[in-house]
Design a protein around this motif. Structure first.
Motif, PDB file in Angstrom:
ATOM      1  N   GLY A 153      -9.559  26.826 -45.676  1.00 19.96           N
ATOM      2  CA  GLY A 153      -8.721  26.893 -44.474  1.00 19.96           C
ATOM      3  C   GLY A 153      -7.555  27.844 -44.682  1.00 19.96           C
ATOM      4  N   VAL A 154      -6.937  27.766 -45.864  1.00 20.11           N
ATOM      5  CA  VAL A 154      -5.809  28.642 -46.172  1.00 20.11           C
ATOM      6  C   VAL A 154      -6.294  30.097 -46.260  1.00 20.11           C
ATOM      7  CG1 VAL A 154      -4.074  29.150 -47.926  1.00 20.11           C
ATOM      8  CG2 VAL A 154      -4.552  26.794 -47.325  1.00 20.11           C
ATOM      9  N   GLU A 155      -7.490  30.269 -46.820  1.00 21.92           N
ATOM     10  CA  GLU A 155      -8.038  31.637 -46.939  1.00 21.92           C
ATOM     11  C   GLU A 155      -8.271  32.238 -45.545  1.00 21.92           C
ATOM     12  OE1 GLU A 155      -8.113  32.805 -49.887  1.00 21.92           O
ATOM     13  OE2 GLU A 155      -8.267  31.044 -51.165  1.00 21.92           O
ATOM     14  N   GLY A 190       2.831  30.125 -52.280  1.00 23.56           N
ATOM     15  CA  GLY A 190       1.919  29.005 -52.527  1.00 23.56           C
ATOM     16  C   GLY A 190       2.177  28.443 -53.916  1.00 23.56           C
ATOM     17  N   GLY A 191       1.104  28.267 -54.673  1.00 22.60           N
ATOM     18  CA  GLY A 191       1.243  27.729 -56.029  1.00 22.60           C
ATOM     19  C   GLY A 191       2.021  28.664 -56.937  1.00 22.60           C
ATOM     20  N   SER A 192       2.037  29.942 -56.612  1.00 30.03           N
ATOM     21  CA  SER A 192       2.749  30.906 -57.446  1.00 30.03           C
ATOM     22  C   SER A 192       4.233  30.955 -57.086  1.00 30.03           C
ATOM     23  CB  SER A 192       2.126  32.295 -57.276  1.00 30.03           C
ATOM     24  OG  SER A 192       0.769  32.253 -57.634  1.00 30.03           O
ATOM     25  N   SER A 241       4.519  37.080 -59.349  1.00 32.60           N
ATOM     26  CA  SER A 241       3.535  36.061 -59.721  1.00 32.60           C
ATOM     27  C   SER A 241       2.426  35.995 -58.687  1.00 32.60           C
ATOM     28  CB  SER A 241       4.208  34.683 -59.799  1.00 32.60           C
ATOM     29  OG  SER A 241       5.193  34.693 -60.795  1.00 32.60           O
ATOM     30  N   SER A 242       1.258  36.428 -59.067  1.00 28.87           N
ATOM     31  CA  SER A 242       0.130  36.345 -58.151  1.00 28.87           C
ATOM     32  C   SER A 242      -1.162  36.306 -58.952  1.00 28.87           C
ATOM     33  CB  SER A 242       0.100  37.546 -57.203  1.00 28.87           C
ATOM     34  OG  SER A 242      -1.049  37.485 -56.391  1.00 28.87           O
ATOM     35  N   LYS A 243      -1.824  35.167 -58.884  1.00 24.87           N
ATOM     36  CA  LYS A 243      -3.079  35.022 -59.632  1.00 24.87           C
ATOM     37  C   LYS A 243      -4.051  36.149 -59.243  1.00 24.87           C
ATOM     38  CE  LYS A 243      -6.870  31.745 -59.766  1.00 24.87           C
ATOM     39  NZ  LYS A 243      -7.309  30.423 -59.342  1.00 24.87           N
ATOM     40  N   SER A 244      -4.167  36.404 -57.945  1.00 17.95           N
ATOM     41  CA  SER A 244      -5.149  37.382 -57.469  1.00 17.95           C
ATOM     42  C   SER A 244      -4.599  38.797 -57.441  1.00 17.95           C
ATOM     43  CB  SER A 244      -5.563  37.014 -56.044  1.00 17.95           C
ATOM     44  OG  SER A 244      -4.404  37.023 -55.215  1.00 17.95           O
ATOM     45  N   PHE A 245      -3.327  38.936 -57.419  1.00 21.33           N
ATOM     46  CA  PHE A 245      -2.625  40.198 -57.190  1.00 21.33           C
ATOM     47  C   PHE A 245      -3.112  40.835 -55.881  1.00 21.33           C
ATOM     48  CE2 PHE A 245      -0.152  43.881 -58.078  1.00 21.33           C
ATOM     49  CZ  PHE A 245       0.779  43.460 -58.999  1.00 21.33           C
ATOM     50  N   GLY A 246      -3.449  39.989 -54.929  1.00 23.43           N
ATOM     51  CA  GLY A 246      -3.945  40.527 -53.664  1.00 23.43           C
ATOM     52  C   GLY A 246      -3.302  39.833 -52.473  1.00 23.43           C
ATOM     53  N   THR A 247      -2.288  39.028 -52.707  1.00 22.09           N
ATOM     54  CA  THR A 247      -1.713  38.259 -51.602  1.00 22.09           C
ATOM     55  C   THR A 247      -0.658  39.103 -50.874  1.00 22.09           C
ATOM     56  OG1 THR A 247      -2.134  36.274 -52.869  1.00 22.09           O
ATOM     57  CG2 THR A 247      -0.618  36.050 -51.029  1.00 22.09           C
ATOM     58  N   GLN A 248      -0.915  39.262 -49.577  1.00 19.65           N
ATOM     59  CA  GLN A 248      -0.104  40.197 -48.786  1.00 19.65           C
ATOM     60  C   GLN A 248       1.401  39.966 -48.925  1.00 19.65           C
ATOM     61  OE1 GLN A 248       0.836  39.544 -44.662  1.00 19.65           O
ATOM     62  NE2 GLN A 248      -0.727  41.026 -44.108  1.00 19.65           N
TER      63      GLN A 248
END
Ligand code: F6P
Length: 545
Positions: free
Chosen positions: A505-507, A151-153, A202-209
């Motif tokens: 929607g993306v979430e 995504g943005g990352s 790179s992951s803002k949340s550090f939770g993206t699968q």
């Protein structure tokens, strides 16, 4: 009905647009149209004369913007008000490109200072990599950067690095992995040497699968290639707002670069998420990129609506979507380095303005964000431009071209420019039945065939386009260009009164994906799901047992 569609100005626009003459006539009646309907800001030139607009159209659009309190909404964003109301967040990507010394307080903290500290951390990291002081586990300098994110990352760093290739440090190469398809990371890693490869997670949340999975695979590869657990610190760094999770994952605390929740993913390339860019083009050029965006921020924040480039572009896009029923908008780049930009603008605009309710939750009764698509102009000319010229859908177009090429080669750039300008001209003027017939006059066809074929050659014209020119593609002009589109997206969202900064929607896709993942490893029939989902899950299980 929403207040917007009930407003007098909105309804005046409905009547006005229906009565507007063909653009050809507008050009014929005013030889000064190009001068009147073009403007320059931050080294970007915008020709908006090939739009379905008269002076009255423009004044109605500006009136609509005023009535929707666009100026105070712009100010609210720059001031750090909580304009992302569903996530209760300020939206301050503009602070990432603020000048040192500027002060932006958020909950009493000067975030510009935090940004400057992060940039100092980036600068020292870039310098240690490029000087060769930072060594891989066998003592060799780093030659390859693998950026893992999605995504943005992912898209921002990738597209901007690609666009600024003439500024690359020749001793480095960079690679981007976003897709969780194992093929992506496998192919990227094949030619690389673990001893000289640096991974940026790179992951803002550090939770993206996708990002976590790709990083784990990168770690496995690194160990298989001969690295050890204790060597990881020299080869893995992270950019995230979730420091706890990153350290838990095994990233050395010294190698974590910050992110903040007031930066949306699709607006994050200006932060340390842009680290791959800074490594490839150097920190000075990265600052130029920021400065170009800052110049556009200043223009957007301080210029009257009628001369404000992002406002003008945003209003035209709204005009076509809401008053001419356009469903999509094409971005055509006439520069090979900018070939990825349409995809970047697609994410920016569609993730921001793909919304159906206003801020207070009212269902909208007008179209919001269009489909954004596009590609390299000249290639498209031999393919989908057919539909732009003669299809039944109205598709407004943006043409983007630097006047000077980084690779001057014979007549290439002149030809490129002729294609770019020629397309905007053809879209605007079209070709009448009489003109088509005249063109066929000298042919050997029968009169009947001539009349039939002439009908096929008719192009209605009146197809709108903007042309954006810059002297040369530089970090600064690219920064201004991207910020221009960010603000253009903002303008439309502000007038529609939607939240351009969440992405529920993306979430949803993320959550459903996790649920299905568990079911793919389970054995029980997922009969509580619809028969299609259950059937697909069963097919996958049967193949992988
Ligand atoms: O869920 C969507 C999204 O949050 C994007 O907006 C974001 O850029 C992307 O996923 C990646 O998120 P993260 O940087 O937290 O891994």
């Amino acid at each position: 009905m929403t207040e917007l569609t009930q407003s007098q100005t909105w309804n005046e626009l409905v009547a006005h647009t229906e009565a507007l003459p063909h653009m050809r006539a507008l050009f014929e009646s005013d030889p000064q149209r190009f001068d009147k309907m073009s403007t320059t800001a931050c080294d970007l030139f915008l020709d908006y004369s090939k739009n379905r607009a008269s002076e009255e159209t423009l004044s109605l659009l500006f009136k609509l913007a005023e009535e929707c309190k666009l100026e105070s909404k712009i100010k609210a964003m720059f001031d750090g008000d909580v304009i992302n109301t569903t996530e209760k967040r300020a939206v301050l990507h503009t602070a990432l490109r603020a000048t040192p010394g500027q002060k932006i307080l958020l909950d009493g903290v000067d975030i510009v200072q935090e940004v400057q500290q992060a940039q100092a951390q980036m600068a020292s990291f870039v310098s240690s990599i490029t000087s060769g002081d930072w060594k891989g586990y066998t003592g060799k300098p780093i030659t390859d950067i693998v950026s893992i994110g999605i995504g943005g990352s992912f898209l921002g760093p990738k597209i901007v690095s690609q666009a600024l290739r003439p500024y690359w440090n020749k001793a480095l190469n960079c690679h981007f992995v976003g897709n969780v398809d194992g093929t992506s990371i496998t192919e990227k890693l094949k030619p690389l040497d673990a001893e000289t490869t640096l991974f940026i997670m790179s992951s803002k949340s550090f939770g993206t699968q996708e990002t976590l999975t790709n990083t784990l695979s990168a770690k496995d590869w690194f160990i298989q290639q001969g690295g050890t657990q204790s060597d990881i610190a020299q080869h893995f760094v992270a950019v995230t707002s979730n420091v706890a999770k990153a350290t838990e994952f095994g990233i050395d605390a010294n190698n974590i670069f910050p992110m903040w929740d007031w930066v949306g993913g699709r607006y994050s390339l200006w932060s340390a998420i842009g680290l791959p860019i800074a490594l490839m083009i150097g920190m000075d050029n990265f600052r130029e990129l920021l400065n170009g965006a800052h110049q556009m921020d200043q223009h957007f924040a301080n210029t009257p609506l009628s001369e404000n480039m992002p406002v003008i572009m945003g209003l035209f896009s709204l005009l076509y979507g809401n008053f001419h029923n356009a469903q999509s908008h094409v971005v055509l780049t006439y520069d090979h380095y900018l070939r990825g930009l349409p995809a970047y603008f697609q994410q920016l605009d569609m993730e921001s303005n793909g919304k159906s309710v206003t801020l207070d939750g009212t269902q909208v009764d007008f179209s919001t964000g269009p489909v954004i698509w596009g590609g390299e102009g000249t290639n498209g000319q031999h393919a989908y431009h057919q539909l732009l010229h003669q299809g039944t859908a109205l598709i407004p177009a943006d043409f983007i071209m630097p006047l000077k090429s980084h690779n001057p080669l014979g007549e290439h750039h002149k030809q490129l420019a002729s294609n770019c300008f020629g397309q905007t001209q053809a879209l605007m003027q079209g070709r009448s039945y009489e003109e088509s017939l005249t063109e066929l006059a000298g042919s050997t066809l029968s009169e009947n065939d001539k009349r039939t074929i002439a009908k096929h050659k008719v192009m209605q014209g009146n197809k709108p386009s903007n042309t954006i020119l810059m002297d040369k593609l530089t970090p600064a002009t690219l920064g201004s260009l991207i910020a221009l589109y960010e603000h253009r997206t903002f303008v439309q969202g502000a007038i529609w009164d939607i939240n351009s900064f969440d992405q529920w929607g993306v979430e949803l896709g993320k959550n459903l994906g996790n649920d299905v993942l568990e079911r793919l490893s389970a054995t029980a029939d997922a009969t509580e799901l619809d028969s299609s989902s259950n059937g697909l899950i069963n097919m996958f299980r049967q193949q992988t047992i």
